[in-house]
Scaffold this active site. Structure first.
Site, PDB file in Angstrom:
ATOM      1  N   SER A   1       4.727   2.015   7.779  1.00  0.00           N
ATOM      2  CA  SER A   1       4.361   1.346   7.730  1.00  0.00           C
ATOM      3  C   SER A   1       5.627   1.003   6.609  1.00  0.00           C
ATOM      4  O   SER A   1       6.410   1.353   5.378  1.00  0.00           O
ATOM      5  CB  SER A   1       3.814   1.275   6.023  1.00  0.00           C
ATOM      6  OG  SER A   1       1.880   1.499   7.252  1.00  0.00           O
TER       7      SER A   1
ATOM      8  N   ASP B   1      -0.181  -7.534   1.378  1.00  0.00           N
ATOM      9  CA  ASP B   1       0.274  -5.904   1.988  1.00  0.00           C
ATOM     10  C   ASP B   1       1.672  -6.027   1.562  1.00  0.00           C
ATOM     11  O   ASP B   1       2.250  -5.264   2.056  1.00  0.00           O
ATOM     12  CB  ASP B   1      -0.466  -5.622   2.432  1.00  0.00           C
ATOM     13  CG  ASP B   1      -0.207  -4.264   2.341  1.00  0.00           C
ATOM     14  OD1 ASP B   1       0.009  -3.434   1.428  1.00  0.00           O
ATOM     15  OD2 ASP B   1      -0.054  -3.367   3.727  1.00  0.00           O
TER      16      ASP B   1
ATOM     17  N   HIS C   1       0.600  -0.824   0.263  1.00  0.00           N
ATOM     18  CA  HIS C   1      -0.365  -0.243  -0.404  1.00  0.00           C
ATOM     19  C   HIS C   1       0.760   1.478   0.289  1.00  0.00           C
ATOM     20  O   HIS C   1       0.174   2.138  -0.347  1.00  0.00           O
ATOM     21  CB  HIS C   1      -0.652  -0.109   1.002  1.00  0.00           C
ATOM     22  CG  HIS C   1      -0.500   0.269   2.455  1.00  0.00           C
ATOM     23  ND1 HIS C   1      -0.228  -0.764   2.874  1.00  0.00           N
ATOM     24  CD2 HIS C   1      -0.215   1.436   3.219  1.00  0.00           C
ATOM     25  CE1 HIS C   1       0.150  -0.036   4.543  1.00  0.00           C
ATOM     26  NE2 HIS C   1       1.010   0.812   4.510  1.00  0.00           N
TER      27      HIS C   1
END
Length: 213
Positions: A170, A91, A60
């Protein structure tokens, strides 16, 4: 069992292999748990997994980007990165940089996420809210959690931690007390807010090890 290493030692060594990722042109739902902007530049984290310049991050962070660059120090030079592979169902994404563009490229050792136990100490390194190479600590709070991937599929065997993780973390590594990566920090539960409330989730590194080849 070996007593582990200090956070200072892990940060000084493995921290050098954590990248600040900037992805131009990424679009996503701003209200999603993935911490990426609706449009424009997404920033996140990643880490080096081999001497050839392969960097692991979250899908992402880079999916759909027009261009991606990485840097390894605050204010450091922006190094072009090629997106080599994206798997939205877990992901995860792999980037590639020219290894000669980084002096003394630091490769992070990959651990075994199946050996993680609740209560084990962990270290998270990343770039929350753009604050480069930030380190936080905590423990493994839970195991075998399930989270939803960007494409709606379920990610299994996820590691829950109370180490502070925020947007920008992230794709960064969750490390054990030996400095080995056991997870890729991916999501947080916010309780309706925007920052960390002590519930973060990391995709297990064993999933990444299967995908990397």
């Amino acid at each position: 069992s070996d007593g582990g290493r200090t956070v200072r030692d892990i940060y000084a060594s493995e921290g050098r292999g954590v990248a600040f990722i900037s992805a131009e042109g990424v679009t996503s739902d701003e209200s999603s748990p993935f911490g990426t902007p609706q449009q424009g530049t997404a920033t996140g984290s990643g880490f080096v997994v081999d001497k050839d310049g392969t960097i692991l991050t979250n899908a992402h962070v880079v999916e759909g980007a027009d261009s991606v660059t990485v840097s390894f120090e605050d204010g450091g030079k922006q190094i072009p990165a090629e997106v080599k592979g994206v798997d939205t169902s877990t992901d995860l994404a792999a980037l590639k940089i020219d290894p000669s563009a980084v002096e003394n490229l630091e490769v992070l050792p990959l651990g075994d996420s199946s050996k993680a136990q609740v209560g084990d100490p962990v270290v998270a390194i990343g770039n929350p809210f753009g604050y480069s190479r930030t380190v936080t600590t905590g423990i493994v709070s839970g195991l075998q959690r399930e989270i939803v991937a960007p494409d709606g599929f379920q990610i299994d065997d996820v590691i829950q931690t109370d180490a502070s993780i925020n947007p920008g973390n992230s794709g960064g590594p969750l490390l054990d007390s030996g400095g080995r990566v056991i997870g890729i920090n991916s999501q947080i539960a916010t309780g309706g807010g925007q920052g960390s409330v002590g519930i973060g989730f990391a995709v297990p590194v064993n999933t990444a090890k299967k995908l990397l080849p």
